[in-house]
Design a protein around this motif. Structure first.
Motif, PDB file in Angstrom:
ATOM      1  N   MET A 292       0.838  -1.191   0.000  1.00 59.00           N
ATOM      2  CA  MET A 292       0.000   0.000   0.000  1.00 59.00           C
ATOM      3  C   MET A 292       0.879   1.250   0.000  1.00 59.00           C
ATOM      4  O   MET A 292       0.476   2.288  -0.501  1.00 59.00           O
ATOM      5  CB  MET A 292      -0.945  -0.016   1.188  1.00 59.00           C
ATOM      6  CG  MET A 292      -1.890  -1.201   1.090  1.00 59.00           C
ATOM      7  SD  MET A 292      -3.271  -1.181   2.218  1.00 59.00           S
ATOM      8  CE  MET A 292      -4.372   0.014   1.497  1.00 59.00           C
ATOM      9  N   TYR A 293       2.058   1.144   0.592  1.00 58.31           N
ATOM     10  CA  TYR A 293       3.096   2.153   0.414  1.00 58.31           C
ATOM     11  C   TYR A 293       4.243   1.496  -0.339  1.00 58.31           C
ATOM     12  O   TYR A 293       4.514   0.313  -0.135  1.00 58.31           O
ATOM     13  CB  TYR A 293       3.646   2.650   1.753  1.00 58.31           C
ATOM     14  CG  TYR A 293       2.704   3.495   2.575  1.00 58.31           C
ATOM     15  CD1 TYR A 293       1.612   4.136   1.994  1.00 58.31           C
ATOM     16  CD2 TYR A 293       2.932   3.677   3.926  1.00 58.31           C
ATOM     17  CE1 TYR A 293       0.765   4.909   2.765  1.00 58.31           C
ATOM     18  CE2 TYR A 293       2.088   4.449   4.700  1.00 58.31           C
ATOM     19  CZ  TYR A 293       0.998   5.061   4.115  1.00 58.31           C
ATOM     20  OH  TYR A 293       0.169   5.829   4.871  1.00 58.31           O
TER      21      TYR A 293
ATOM     22  N   PRO B 259      -0.569  -3.781  -4.020  1.00 58.93           N
ATOM     23  CA  PRO B 259      -1.475  -4.513  -3.132  1.00 58.93           C
ATOM     24  C   PRO B 259      -2.066  -5.758  -3.791  1.00 58.93           C
ATOM     25  O   PRO B 259      -2.133  -6.817  -3.188  1.00 58.93           O
ATOM     26  CB  PRO B 259      -2.563  -3.486  -2.832  1.00 58.93           C
ATOM     27  CG  PRO B 259      -1.944  -2.170  -3.071  1.00 58.93           C
ATOM     28  CD  PRO B 259      -0.887  -2.350  -4.099  1.00 58.93           C
ATOM     29  N   LEU B 260      -2.480  -5.585  -5.056  1.00 59.67           N
ATOM     30  CA  LEU B 260      -3.138  -6.680  -5.749  1.00 59.67           C
ATOM     31  C   LEU B 260      -2.218  -7.897  -5.854  1.00 59.67           C
ATOM     32  O   LEU B 260      -2.610  -9.028  -5.578  1.00 59.67           O
ATOM     33  CB  LEU B 260      -3.508  -6.181  -7.148  1.00 59.67           C
ATOM     34  CG  LEU B 260      -4.639  -6.888  -7.845  1.00 59.67           C
ATOM     35  CD1 LEU B 260      -5.870  -6.852  -6.973  1.00 59.67           C
ATOM     36  CD2 LEU B 260      -4.897  -6.201  -9.173  1.00 59.67           C
TER      37      LEU B 260
ATOM     38  N   VAL C 118      -1.635  -9.672  -2.481  1.00 57.57           N
ATOM     39  CA  VAL C 118      -2.723 -10.564  -2.066  1.00 57.57           C
ATOM     40  C   VAL C 118      -2.662 -11.858  -2.866  1.00 57.57           C
ATOM     41  O   VAL C 118      -2.787 -12.948  -2.323  1.00 57.57           O
ATOM     42  CB  VAL C 118      -4.097  -9.906  -2.281  1.00 57.57           C
ATOM     43  CG1 VAL C 118      -5.175 -10.787  -1.702  1.00 57.57           C
ATOM     44  CG2 VAL C 118      -4.135  -8.556  -1.632  1.00 57.57           C
ATOM     45  N   ARG C 119      -2.473 -11.708  -4.160  1.00 59.19           N
ATOM     46  CA  ARG C 119      -2.439 -12.900  -5.001  1.00 59.19           C
ATOM     47  C   ARG C 119      -1.304 -13.816  -4.598  1.00 59.19           C
ATOM     48  O   ARG C 119      -1.421 -15.037  -4.641  1.00 59.19           O
ATOM     49  CB  ARG C 119      -2.286 -12.504  -6.473  1.00 59.19           C
ATOM     50  CG  ARG C 119      -3.574 -11.949  -7.047  1.00 59.19           C
ATOM     51  CD  ARG C 119      -3.418 -11.667  -8.522  1.00 59.19           C
ATOM     52  NE  ARG C 119      -4.623 -11.044  -9.054  1.00 59.19           N
ATOM     53  CZ  ARG C 119      -4.623 -10.211 -10.083  1.00 59.19           C
ATOM     54  NH1 ARG C 119      -3.476  -9.894 -10.684  1.00 59.19           N
ATOM     55  NH2 ARG C 119      -5.744  -9.691 -10.514  1.00 59.19           N
TER      56      ARG C 119
ATOM     57  N   ARG D 289      -4.368  -8.918   4.949  1.00 56.26           N
ATOM     58  CA  ARG D 289      -4.275  -8.085   6.135  1.00 56.26           C
ATOM     59  C   ARG D 289      -5.642  -7.603   6.604  1.00 56.26           C
ATOM     60  O   ARG D 289      -6.635  -7.680   5.891  1.00 56.26           O
ATOM     61  CB  ARG D 289      -3.418  -6.858   5.843  1.00 56.26           C
ATOM     62  CG  ARG D 289      -4.102  -5.920   4.851  1.00 56.26           C
ATOM     63  CD  ARG D 289      -3.357  -4.625   4.716  1.00 56.26           C
ATOM     64  NE  ARG D 289      -3.397  -3.872   5.966  1.00 56.26           N
ATOM     65  CZ  ARG D 289      -2.767  -2.719   6.137  1.00 56.26           C
ATOM     66  NH1 ARG D 289      -2.045  -2.209   5.154  1.00 56.26           N
ATOM     67  NH2 ARG D 289      -2.855  -2.078   7.275  1.00 56.26           N
TER      68      ARG D 289
ATOM     69  N   PHE E 272      -7.305  -4.052   8.903  1.00 51.58           N
ATOM     70  CA  PHE E 272      -6.960  -2.645   9.084  1.00 51.58           C
ATOM     71  C   PHE E 272      -7.212  -2.188  10.515  1.00 51.58           C
ATOM     72  O   PHE E 272      -8.166  -2.625  11.156  1.00 51.58           O
ATOM     73  CB  PHE E 272      -7.763  -1.771   8.126  1.00 51.58           C
ATOM     74  CG  PHE E 272      -7.468  -2.043   6.690  1.00 51.58           C
ATOM     75  CD1 PHE E 272      -6.412  -1.419   6.052  1.00 51.58           C
ATOM     76  CD2 PHE E 272      -8.223  -2.959   5.962  1.00 51.58           C
ATOM     77  CE1 PHE E 272      -6.129  -1.677   4.723  1.00 51.58           C
ATOM     78  CE2 PHE E 272      -7.949  -3.219   4.638  1.00 51.58           C
ATOM     79  CZ  PHE E 272      -6.895  -2.580   4.013  1.00 51.58           C
TER      80      PHE E 272
ATOM     81  N   TYR F 114     -12.530 -12.857  -4.473  1.00 46.23           N
ATOM     82  CA  TYR F 114     -12.390 -12.356  -5.848  1.00 46.23           C
ATOM     83  C   TYR F 114     -11.115 -12.864  -6.520  1.00 46.23           C
ATOM     84  O   TYR F 114     -11.130 -13.346  -7.643  1.00 46.23           O
ATOM     85  CB  TYR F 114     -12.405 -10.819  -5.843  1.00 46.23           C
ATOM     86  CG  TYR F 114     -12.430 -10.231  -7.226  1.00 46.23           C
ATOM     87  CD1 TYR F 114     -13.636  -9.885  -7.824  1.00 46.23           C
ATOM     88  CD2 TYR F 114     -11.264 -10.035  -7.958  1.00 46.23           C
ATOM     89  CE1 TYR F 114     -13.675  -9.367  -9.092  1.00 46.23           C
ATOM     90  CE2 TYR F 114     -11.297  -9.518  -9.234  1.00 46.23           C
ATOM     91  CZ  TYR F 114     -12.502  -9.183  -9.798  1.00 46.23           C
ATOM     92  OH  TYR F 114     -12.534  -8.680 -11.070  1.00 46.23           O
ATOM     93  N   CYS F 115      -9.999 -12.755  -5.797  1.00 44.00           N
ATOM     94  CA  CYS F 115      -8.729 -13.051  -6.443  1.00 44.00           C
ATOM     95  C   CYS F 115      -8.487 -14.547  -6.600  1.00 44.00           C
ATOM     96  O   CYS F 115      -7.511 -14.957  -7.219  1.00 44.00           O
ATOM     97  CB  CYS F 115      -7.584 -12.393  -5.687  1.00 44.00           C
ATOM     98  SG  CYS F 115      -7.478 -12.956  -3.987  1.00 44.00           S
TER      99      CYS F 115
ATOM    100  N   ALA G 142     -10.170 -11.431   5.065  1.00 44.61           N
ATOM    101  CA  ALA G 142      -8.768 -11.624   4.711  1.00 44.61           C
ATOM    102  C   ALA G 142      -8.479 -13.102   4.464  1.00 44.61           C
ATOM    103  O   ALA G 142      -7.772 -13.461   3.518  1.00 44.61           O
ATOM    104  CB  ALA G 142      -7.868 -11.080   5.810  1.00 44.61           C
TER     105      ALA G 142
ATOM    106  N   THR H  44      -9.036 -14.797   1.014  1.00 46.54           N
ATOM    107  CA  THR H  44      -8.092 -14.683  -0.098  1.00 46.54           C
ATOM    108  C   THR H  44      -7.083 -15.837  -0.096  1.00 46.54           C
ATOM    109  O   THR H  44      -6.106 -15.791  -0.841  1.00 46.54           O
ATOM    110  CB  THR H  44      -7.315 -13.353  -0.024  1.00 46.54           C
ATOM    111  OG1 THR H  44      -6.531 -13.363   1.175  1.00 46.54           O
ATOM    112  CG2 THR H  44      -8.236 -12.160   0.002  1.00 46.54           C
TER     113      THR H  44
END
Ligand SMILES: Nc1ncnc2c1ncn2[C@@H]1O[C@H](COP(=O)(O)OP(=O)(O)OP(=O)(O)O)[C@@H](O)[C@H]1O
Ligand SMILES: [Mg+2]
Lengths: 574, 272
Positions: free
Chosen positions: B67-68, B86-87, B90-91, B96, B98, B118-119, B179, B182
């Motif tokens: 994300m950073y 990020p994408l 996750v894949r 995570r 928040f 989704y992923c 989370a 995924t």
């Protein structure tokens, strides 16, 4: 969603008087129908004679009938109905209705002095009804506890309602006078809202949700039968095809705006792309390309070209924040128009004939069926516009299918997640860029498809058909009707297209009127006339009551298969 | 009892490295929020991340999950370098939650978890429009798995509730379920018990142990020291962006620098 404008103390002390106020309001309305509304007998179908109600006076009497019915319901207090809501809708619309007529009488006959007693009596009636609505207590209704009808009976109800709809539409379109037309529409909203607002609307919605297939079928049957009510007249059919094209395009835009939450200010350019492709590949004498493939191929090329444009402008901009997209699409819309204006051979290739556009586009011919000719079916002649009406109806069905199926899928869930919190969606593995690009290009594709038919229907294309204002109108239809719903957009598009056609007086001021309409909507009902439940939640983020209410009614009933709904039915029956 | 028990098993089993962050540095203009922090997480290990407010814990998570984009340093998951997207993170198998709950408030609990799937699903536009057998199968499987996960975190009865209408503690657990949907190999939890009552905190501890039993590695940020020291196999303490101490709960607990940092941190906070 109760709008409490009166303080609780006032409601407590004066609440018991509400039924009598409502009764008085209803009776005043009934009475007003027998009185004279206008000194001038030449306007609005003669409202000057007493004890002989004409069109508008009859509408007023209908307000009275429903008002009395609601007043009686309020007295009897059935625990499963909420007359208060109905009264509020009936009363408020009644005020709008009466004020509109008094204003029209004053305007057309040259002075408020010409508005006779009928209107004023009705105005008092409307105010009384509204007041009664606000004074009476709210009843929490759960239509799922209402008695279940047999499924045959439910389908009969649907069919009857659809038949009523068909005749109402035919009747409405036959009203020639613009002011009467508008007053009928207002009356219709008030009367239907007054009856349905009591809880019947929710019940009908519930029945509809349980009979999705028959409902859809009946609705399309009605739409399909509409040309047969027109006796071969092209006047209304021409308007109807306009409405269909507009609605289909708006529905495509709703995928972009309502589902993916992207702001597209140049959507009309995609419609234009399709139209220009069809024109260039048509056998018009002014067509600039020699190749004349069959129309199905033209449709695909037009749609694919539009989608490609969508990809080209979408892929760099969708990576950054949504505001850029709005600006870029706005620019693209203008670039498209100017390009069509200038590609006349003087600058660049001769593709579009410049400002003159491409006229004399021949009628469609599909499988030997000539769209330009009158065909007689079952003794009823169906003219050129009816022919286009049928194809456009098919196209609309297709777009509806794409819309609902994408919405109720993995992709639709991804779009909701993006609207909710784009960063979080991405952190949870949703391909946000891909999904936004998908929405954008599917929207472009569908608009392109509609454009190819529009070119033939209009018989010409020119740059001035595709100005920014048209994009703005499409967007208004989406916002007015309801972002993220099919029915909402159909309603919004119909209103926006039909009103200026019928209300010639308004036509000159339509920008002003639509602008005002949108401002009012944004203030009081930002989710649109027929909102999607999810959008309603999004617009009322702080409204806890609403969220619990909507949570109780299944959020997306369409998500569930009929089989899955079954156990609940059984529970309800016990 | 569980403490010593899990601590030992964690160390014995956890020799395969799942996540490795090496020399991660994050600067915002003049401020160095994360300063040269390295961390190694083994399979089936629960690692705690503590530190006073503003120490850079959340920023460190943001660097790990893409994300950073870290100013310096790399993050590797199972030996492969993770791009800071990020994408892709996750894949690759890192999920995570928040600190400030970021659920999709207007979706139901079930739908929130389904988004997490989704992923790991693949129906695209055409499949969704045509609604063939593959679509139906995948949709049913998604729904089933989501319901399973809700049961797993103890929200089996809240399926149809809107996320925004759920109690605070349930929202935190829903984030964990989302989370987990995924299919991660490692789970990063940012203050999973903030705002919970003691009973819920206890339940969450049980849940995290259960997740570890399932073979996942877990990194937890928490301010609740009792929670951290009972839960974790290893604890890292960040202060002003730098790694101050790393060790077993006992070692960190008794380290005087940690105690000083916390007292200092509190002072800082009060002076703000
Ligand atoms: N995007 C950003 N831009 C600028 N500064 C930031 C940004 N994100 C975090 N910081 C700063 O980095 C420092 C570390 O913040 P961070 O949120 O990581 O602390 P934390 O350890 O999670 O604290 P807490 O326990 O309060 O959650 C803070 O001083 C914060 O202001
Ligand atoms: Mg933090």
């Amino acid at each position: 969603m109760s709008r409490r404008i009166l303080p609780d103390s006032v409601r407590a002390t004066h609440g018991p008087k509400a039924p009598w106020l409502a009764l008085a309001g209803g009776i005043l309305f009934l009475l007003s129908g027998l009185l004279s509304w206008s000194y001038d007998d030449r306007i609005l179908g003669d409202l000057s004679i007493r004890f002989y109600p004409a069109g508008i006076q009859l509408y007023a009497m209908l307000f009275g009938v429903i008002g009395v019915i609601l007043a009686v319901l309020l007295l009897r207090r059935p625990p499963w109905l909420s007359p208060a809501r109905g009264l509020r809708i009936l009363g408020t619309t009644g005020i709008v209705f009466v004020v509109w007529i008094i204003a029209s009488v004053a305007y057309q006959s040259g002075g408020l002095i010409n508005a006779n007693e009928g209107g004023w009596v009705a105005l008092v009636g409307a105010v009384l009804l509204t007041l009664a609505g606000h004074l009476s207590p709210e009843v929490d209704i759960d239509v799922r506890r209402w008695p279940r009808l047999s499924s045959t009976l439910e389908i009969v109800i649907i069919v009857v309602l659809m038949a009523i709809l068909l005749f109402t539409v035919a009747y409405t379109l036959d009203i020639q006078d613009g002011v009467i037309f508008a007053s009928f529409l207002i009356a219709l909203i008030g009367l239907a809202g007054g009856l349905l607002g009591t809880g019947f609307g929710g019940y009908l919605g519930f029945i509809g949700a349980n009979n999705r297939r028959p409902l859809l079928l009946a609705a399309f049957l009605v739409a399909f039968l509409f040309p047969f009510t027109q006796d071969g007249s092209d006047a209304n059919m021409s308007i109807a095809t306009q409405v269909l094209i507009f609605a289909t395009t708006a529905l495509g835009l709703n995928i972009v705006v309502g589902l993916a939450g992207l702001l597209d200010l140049g959507y009309i350019a995609f419609l234009g792309t399709g139209a220009y492709v069809a024109a260039m590949l048509s056998s018009s004498g002014f067509a600039t390309i020699g190749w004349k493939p069959p129309f199905v191929v033209v449709m695909l090329i037009g749609a694919a070209t539009a989608a490609t444009f969508g990809l080209i402008i979408g892929s760099p901009t969708l990576r950054v924040s949504g505001d850029y997209l709005a600006i870029v699409t706005l620019g693209f819309g203008e670039i498209f128009r100017l390009a069509m204006f200038n590609l006349d051979g003087n600058n660049g290739p001769d593709l579009t004939n410049g400002p003159n556009g491409i006229p004399a586009i021949p009628d469609l011919e599909l499988l030997g069926f000539d769209f330009g000719e009158v065909h007689t079916v079952a003794g009823i002649p169906l003219g050129r516009f009816s022919n286009y009406y049928f194809v456009l109806l098919l196209l609309l069905m297709f777009v509806m299918l794409v819309f609902t199926r994408l919405n109720n899928s993995r992709i639709g869930r991804g779009w909701v997640a993006i609207r909710e919190d784009e960063r979080a969606a991405e952190a949870m593995g949703v391909n946000t860029f891909g999904l936004k690009l998908l929405a954008f290009s599917v929207g472009a594709f569908l608009a392109g498809l509609a454009g190819t038919i529009k070119a033939h229907q209009d018989t010409s294309v020119s740059p001035d058909q595709y100005v920014f204002l048209e994009s703005a109108f499409l967007l208004s239809a989406v916002v007015l009707g309801g972002m993220g719903t099919v029915v909402g957009v159909l309603v919004g598009a119909t209103i926006l297209k039909l009103l200026p056609e019928k209300l010639r007086e308004v036509n000159d001021y339509r920008l002003l009127v639509f602008g005002l309409l949108l401002v009012v909507m944004m203030r009081f009902r930002p989710e649109g006339l027929v909102p999607s439940k999810r959008r309603q939640l999004e617009f009322h983020e702080e409204d806890q009551e609403l969220s619990e209410l909507l949570q109780a009614e299944h959020l997306q009933a369409e998500h569930l298969d009929p089989e899955q709904l079954e156990p609940e039915h059984l529970q309800g029956a016990k | 009892m569980t403490v010593t028990d899990t601590a030992t098993t964690g160390h014995e089993a956890g020799r395969v490295t799942v996540l490795e962050a090496s020399s991660v540095t994050m600067r915002f203009g003049g401020l160095t929020a994360v300063d040269d922090v390295s961390m190694r997480v083994h399979e089936g290990e629960i690692v705690g991340l503590i530190g006073p407010n503003g120490a850079g814990k959340t920023t460190f998570f943001n660097c790990l999950t893409g994300m950073y984009v870290p100013t310096e340093g790399t993050v590797t998951l199972k030996g492969a370098i993770l791009p800071p997207k990020p994408l892709k993170v996750v894949r690759a198998g890192m999920a995570r939650t928040f600190q400030n709950i970021r659920l999709f408030g207007n979706m139901t609990a079930l739908e929130n978890v389904m988004v997490g799937r989704y992923c790991r699903t693949s129906s695209m536009a055409l499949t969704s429009i045509l609604r063939g057998p593959k679509f139906k199968r995948e949709e049913a499987a998604t729904r089933e798995r989501a319901q399973e996960l809700l049961d797993y975190v103890g929200l089996g009865r809240s399926t149809e509730l809107l996320a925004r209408n759920m109690p605070y503690g349930d929202q935190r657990r829903l984030e964990i379920a989302r989370a987990l949907a995924t299919d991660p190999q490692i789970l990063l939890l940012d203050e999973p018990t903030a705002g919970m009552n003691p009973r819920e905190t206890e339940e969450t501890m049980g849940l995290i142990f259960k997740i570890r039993e399932g073979g996942l590695a877990v990194v937890v940020i928490e301010h609740d020291m009792r929670f951290i020291f009972n839960l974790c196999d290893r604890v890292l303490c960040l202060v002003r962006g730098s790694l101050l101490v790393e060790g077993t709960p006992d070692q960190v607990q008794s380290d005087h620098r940690v105690i000083e940092a916390y007292i200092g941190g509190d002072d800082e906070e009060e002076s703000v």
